[in-house]
Design a protein around this motif. Structure first.
Motif, short mmCIF file in Angstrom:
data_model
loop_
_atom_site.label_atom_id
_atom_site.label_comp_id
_atom_site.label_asym_id
_atom_site.label_seq_id
_atom_site.Cartn_x
_atom_site.Cartn_y
_atom_site.Cartn_z
N GLU A 1 13.45 19.60 -1.82
CA GLU A 1 12.86 19.14 -0.57
C GLU A 1 13.67 19.61 0.63
OE1 GLU A 1 10.87 14.90 -1.18
OE2 GLU A 1 12.82 15.03 -2.16
N ILE A 2 15.02 19.57 0.51
CA ILE A 2 15.86 20.03 1.60
C ILE A 2 15.63 21.51 1.86
CG2 ILE A 2 18.25 20.41 2.33
CD1 ILE A 2 19.00 17.90 0.73
N ALA A 3 15.51 22.28 0.79
CA ALA A 3 15.25 23.72 0.94
C ALA A 3 13.92 23.95 1.65
CB ALA A 3 15.26 24.39 -0.43
N GLU A 4 12.92 23.15 1.30
CA GLU A 4 11.60 23.31 1.92
C GLU A 4 11.65 22.93 3.40
OE1 GLU A 4 7.00 21.71 1.40
OE2 GLU A 4 8.53 21.18 -0.06
N ILE A 5 12.37 21.85 3.71
CA ILE A 5 12.45 21.37 5.10
C ILE A 5 13.23 22.34 5.98
CG2 ILE A 5 13.43 19.56 6.57
CD1 ILE A 5 12.79 17.61 4.20
N THR A 6 14.37 22.82 5.46
CA THR A 6 15.26 23.65 6.28
C THR A 6 14.96 25.13 6.19
OG1 THR A 6 16.89 23.87 4.49
CG2 THR A 6 17.13 21.97 5.97
N GLY A 7 14.19 25.53 5.16
CA GLY A 7 13.92 26.95 4.98
C GLY A 7 15.05 27.70 4.33
N ARG A 8 16.03 26.97 3.77
CA ARG A 8 17.17 27.59 3.09
C ARG A 8 16.96 27.50 1.59
NH1 ARG A 8 22.01 27.84 5.95
NH2 ARG A 8 23.22 27.30 4.10
N PRO A 9 16.95 28.63 0.85
CA PRO A 9 16.77 28.59 -0.61
C PRO A 9 17.79 27.68 -1.27
CG PRO A 9 16.67 30.83 0.21
CD PRO A 9 17.11 29.99 1.36
N ARG B 1 4.28 10.06 -1.06
CA ARG B 1 5.43 9.86 -0.16
C ARG B 1 6.21 11.15 0.02
NH1 ARG B 1 8.81 4.54 0.56
NH2 ARG B 1 6.80 4.19 1.56
N VAL B 2 6.43 11.88 -1.07
CA VAL B 2 7.16 13.15 -0.98
C VAL B 2 6.44 14.10 -0.02
CG1 VAL B 2 7.76 15.25 -2.25
CG2 VAL B 2 8.29 13.01 -3.22
N HIS B 3 5.12 14.18 -0.14
CA HIS B 3 4.34 15.08 0.71
C HIS B 3 4.44 14.68 2.17
CE1 HIS B 3 1.12 18.01 1.50
NE2 HIS B 3 0.66 17.12 2.37
N LEU B 4 4.26 13.38 2.45
CA LEU B 4 4.31 12.92 3.84
C LEU B 4 5.71 13.07 4.42
CD1 LEU B 4 3.02 11.61 6.30
CD2 LEU B 4 3.54 9.37 5.30
N LEU B 5 6.75 12.72 3.64
CA LEU B 5 8.12 12.86 4.14
C LEU B 5 8.48 14.31 4.43
CD1 LEU B 5 10.21 10.28 2.09
CD2 LEU B 5 9.92 10.36 4.56
N SER B 6 8.01 15.20 3.58
CA SER B 6 8.26 16.62 3.82
C SER B 6 7.66 17.04 5.16
CB SER B 6 7.68 17.46 2.68
OG SER B 6 7.89 18.84 2.91
N PRO C 1 0.83 -1.21 0.00
CA PRO C 1 0.00 0.00 0.00
C PRO C 1 0.86 1.25 0.00
CG PRO C 1 -0.04 -1.05 2.15
CD PRO C 1 0.65 -2.00 1.23
N SER C 2 0.37 2.30 -0.62
CA SER C 2 1.10 3.57 -0.66
C SER C 2 0.96 4.28 0.67
CB SER C 2 0.56 4.45 -1.78
OG SER C 2 -0.76 4.89 -1.48
N ASP C 3 1.76 5.34 0.83
CA ASP C 3 1.66 6.14 2.06
C ASP C 3 0.26 6.72 2.22
OD1 ASP C 3 4.41 5.66 1.81
OD2 ASP C 3 4.87 7.48 2.93
N GLY C 4 -0.31 7.18 1.11
CA GLY C 4 -1.65 7.73 1.16
C GLY C 4 -2.68 6.69 1.59
N GLN C 5 -2.56 5.49 1.07
CA GLN C 5 -3.49 4.43 1.46
C GLN C 5 -3.33 4.09 2.94
OE1 GLN C 5 -2.14 1.63 -1.54
NE2 GLN C 5 -4.06 1.81 -2.68
N PRO D 1 -3.24 16.47 -0.30
CA PRO D 1 -4.04 17.16 -1.31
C PRO D 1 -4.68 16.17 -2.28
CG PRO D 1 -1.91 18.24 -1.03
CD PRO D 1 -1.85 16.96 -0.26
N SER D 2 -5.89 16.45 -2.67
CA SER D 2 -6.63 15.51 -3.52
C SER D 2 -5.91 15.23 -4.82
CB SER D 2 -8.03 16.07 -3.81
OG SER D 2 -7.94 17.34 -4.42
N GLU D 3 -5.15 16.22 -5.34
CA GLU D 3 -4.47 16.01 -6.62
C GLU D 3 -3.31 15.03 -6.50
OE1 GLU D 3 -2.88 19.97 -4.92
OE2 GLU D 3 -4.80 18.89 -5.07
N LEU D 4 -2.90 14.69 -5.28
CA LEU D 4 -1.81 13.74 -5.10
C LEU D 4 -2.30 12.31 -4.94
CD1 LEU D 4 0.53 15.62 -2.57
CD2 LEU D 4 0.45 15.80 -5.07
N GLU D 5 -3.56 12.15 -4.63
CA GLU D 5 -4.10 10.82 -4.36
C GLU D 5 -3.95 9.92 -5.59
OE1 GLU D 5 -7.98 10.72 -2.71
OE2 GLU D 5 -7.53 12.17 -1.13
#
Length: 201
Positions: A157-165, A76-81, A4-8, A65-69
């Motif tokens: 993803e690292i930039a999003e997690i850490t807040g560093r551009p 997985r990217v969304h959940l890991l973030s 099963p996927s992360d979403g499932q 988000p519904s568009e990721l389902e």
């Protein structure tokens, strides 16, 4: 049989399936332990932070988000973030708390050393030497290296997690002298699921 996927798994857990939550923990705890250990160093603190992350996941799981389902990779990217952001915030809170605690300890030690005892001097010298060694490796470098090299997160993803551009310092950090982070620690350290399950019951 397709896993099963992360979403499932998230939807199954929200529907009352506790085993789906356990599966999510098993899938992601190693990466989160590496991230937290990179920030906090060895000891029990980083394990406690990751346990709190999974408690937050159990109590208030993120909405996909519904568009990721239906897209396992994007789910997985969304959940890991989300998981890595919560881990980082927990580590930062812990570091601030530890800094306050160490400051209080130094103040107490200074008061006790007014008599000029050699024991207080030795203790202060030892503490300063340890702090110098720890300070040689920037927190940002430890975190980025673990997320990129061990967590296999993308620059975005690292930039999003850490807040560093992305274009303002992440690549130079990765080009710095590599730091070995023991992969065995991730398997040796296990999040205490009994506590998490207690929150679900």
């Amino acid at each position: 049989m397709t896993c099963p996927s992360d979403g499932q798994l998230l939807r199954a857990f929200q529907g009352g399936d506790a085993t789906a939550f356990t599966e999510l923990v098993n899938l992601h705890q190693a990466a989160l332990l590496r991230h937290a250990r990179a920030l906090l160093g060895p000891g029990s603190l980083y394990e406690d932070v990751v346990q709190d992350v999974f408690l937050k996941l159990a109590q208030t799981p993120p909405e996909l988000p519904s568009e990721l389902e239906g897209d396992p990779r994007l789910e997985r990217v969304h959940l890991l973030s989300w998981l890595h952001k919560v881990t980082r915030n927990g580590c930062m809170d812990t570091m601030r708390g530890e800094k306050r605690r160490r400051r209080r300890e130094r103040e107490v030690a200074a008061e006790e050393s007014h008599g000029g005892g050699m024991g207080s001097v030795d203790e202060r010298d030892t503490r300063e030497a340890v702090e110098r060694e720890i300070g040689k490796l920037p927190v940002e470098q430890r975190e980025v290296l673990v997320l990129r090299l061990l967590g296999e997160r993308s620059y975005k993803e690292i930039a999003e997690i850490t807040g560093r551009p992305v274009g303002t310092g992440l690549a130079p950090l990765l080009e710095a002298q590599p730091v070995r982070v023991a992969r065995s620690d991730a398997s040796a350290a296990s999040v205490r699921l009994d506590v998490v399950r207690g929150e679900l019951s």
